[in-house]
Write an enzyme that holds these catalytic residues in place. Structure first.
Site, PDB file in Angstrom:
ATOM      1  N   ILE A  66       0.896  -1.152   0.000  1.00 21.67           N
ATOM      2  CA  ILE A  66       0.000   0.000   0.000  1.00 21.67           C
ATOM      3  C   ILE A  66       0.941   1.210   0.000  1.00 21.67           C
ATOM      4  O   ILE A  66       1.938   1.230   0.725  1.00 21.67           O
ATOM      5  CB  ILE A  66      -0.925   0.007   1.239  1.00 21.67           C
ATOM      6  CG1 ILE A  66      -1.891   1.193   1.235  1.00 21.67           C
ATOM      7  CG2 ILE A  66      -0.137  -0.017   2.544  1.00 21.67           C
ATOM      8  CD1 ILE A  66      -2.958   1.113   2.363  1.00 21.67           C
ATOM      9  N   SER A  67       0.653   2.212  -0.825  1.00 17.16           N
ATOM     10  CA  SER A  67       1.569   3.361  -0.908  1.00 17.16           C
ATOM     11  C   SER A  67       1.579   4.146   0.394  1.00 17.16           C
ATOM     12  O   SER A  67       0.605   4.157   1.149  1.00 17.16           O
ATOM     13  CB  SER A  67       1.159   4.292  -2.046  1.00 17.16           C
ATOM     14  OG  SER A  67       1.232   3.640  -3.281  1.00 17.16           O
TER      15      SER A  67
END
Ligand code: SAH
Length: 219
Positions: A66-67
Site C-alpha cells: 500500500i503506498s
C-alpha cells in the site's frame, strides 16, 4: 467477515497523519481532507491496526505494498483533481489511492495485474457501498482501458520503465499523466501534460520508490 471500526483513536491518529504530511509539503486542502476521511486501517491486515497511520508503506501480499500516505497525497496533488473527472489508475493494490480519488468525487477506473490482489479486494472492499464510482479491472495497465478512453487524468502507482504509449493515447488533450518513471532503479515523479496528439510537456518532481510496473497479467 471482518467488521471494521473507525474509533476515536483511529481518527486521532489520522489527524496527526494529516498534520505530518502537511509539514512535509502537501498544500492542497482538498487532498488533505480526502486523506483525512479514508480509514486506511480498513485496507490493512489487522496486525497493522496500531501503525496504519504511520506515514509508511506496508505489505499487502503478493510482494506488493500500500503506498505511503505522503506519496498518495503528492501524486493526488499533482493530478489537480476536479469533481466528475474521469481518472484512470494503474495499480489498484490495496485500493487506498482509488478511494482518495473517489472521495474527491472523481470517476475512477483502476486496473490491477495481480489476480490475487484484484480478487481479494473485490471480496473485501470495505468502501464498496460508499464509493460506487470506482470501477475495478483485472488486466495489464500497459494496455489501459481503450473502451472507456479518453481519460481526463491518468495516475500510475508503480515504477514505469517508460511512458506507456497506449496510456498516452488514452489521455485527453490538456490532460495530465502522473507517472513515477524508472531511472537507474529510482523513480522520478513526472507530470506529463498532453498538449496535442503529438506534443507533451514534462515536469519533474523528485525521486520516489515504487514497486515495478510489470507487463502482462499474473493469474
Ligand atoms: N495504488 C496502490 C499502490 C499499489 S502498489 C494503493 O493505493 O495501495 C502498485 C500496484 O501496481 C501493485 O499492486 C502491482 O501489482 C500493480 N501493478 C504493477 N504493474 C502493473 C500493471 N502493468 N498493470 C496493473 N497493475 C500493475
Amino acid at each position: 467477515m471482518i467488521t471494521h471500526v473507525d474509533s476515536p483513536k483511529h481518527q486521532g491518529w489520522r489527524k496527526k497523519l494529516i498534520e505530518e504530511i502537511r509539514t512535509k509539503g502537501i498544500k492542497d486542502e482538498k487532498v488533505l481532507q480526502a486523506i483525512g476521511k479514508i480509514p486506511r486501517h480498513f485496507l490493512l491486515d489487522p496486525a497493522f491496526d496500531h501503525i496504519a497511520y504511520e506515514d509508511r508503506s506496508f505489505p499487502i501480499g503478493e510482494n506488493q505494498t500500500i503506498s505511503q500516505p505522503y506519496t498518495v497525497a503528492f501524486q493526488t496533488e499533482l493530478l489537480e483533481v476536479k469533481p466528475y473527472e474521469k481518472i484512470l489508475e494503474i495499480g489498484t493494490g490495496s485500493g487506498y489511492q482509488s478511494s482518495v480519488l473517489a472521495e474527491m468525487n472523481a470517476f475512477v477506473f483502476t486496473i490491477e495485474r495481480q489476480k490475487k490482489l484484484y480478487s481479494k479486494f473485490q471480496k473485501t472492499n470495505p468502501f464498496a457501498d460508499k464509493y460506487k464510482k470506482v470501477k475495478y479491472f483485472f488486466g495489464d495497465g500497459f494496455e489501459g482501458l481503450p473502451t472507456f478512453a479518453p481519460f481526463d487524468k491518468i495516475i500510475i502507482t508503480c515504477g514505469a520503465p517508460m511512458l506507456p504509449p497506449k496510456l498516452l493515447a488514452q489521455l485527453k488533450i490538456g490532460g495530465y499523466m502522473v507517472i513515477p518513471e524508472d531511472e537507474d532503479g529510482q523513480q522520478r515523479m513526472k507530470r506529463i501534460t498532453k498538449i496535442s496528439e503529438t506534443d507533451i510537456k514534462e515536469e519533474q518532481f523528485g525521486n520516489f520508490l515504487f514497486v515495478p510496473m510489470l507487463s502482462g497479467k499474473a493469474e
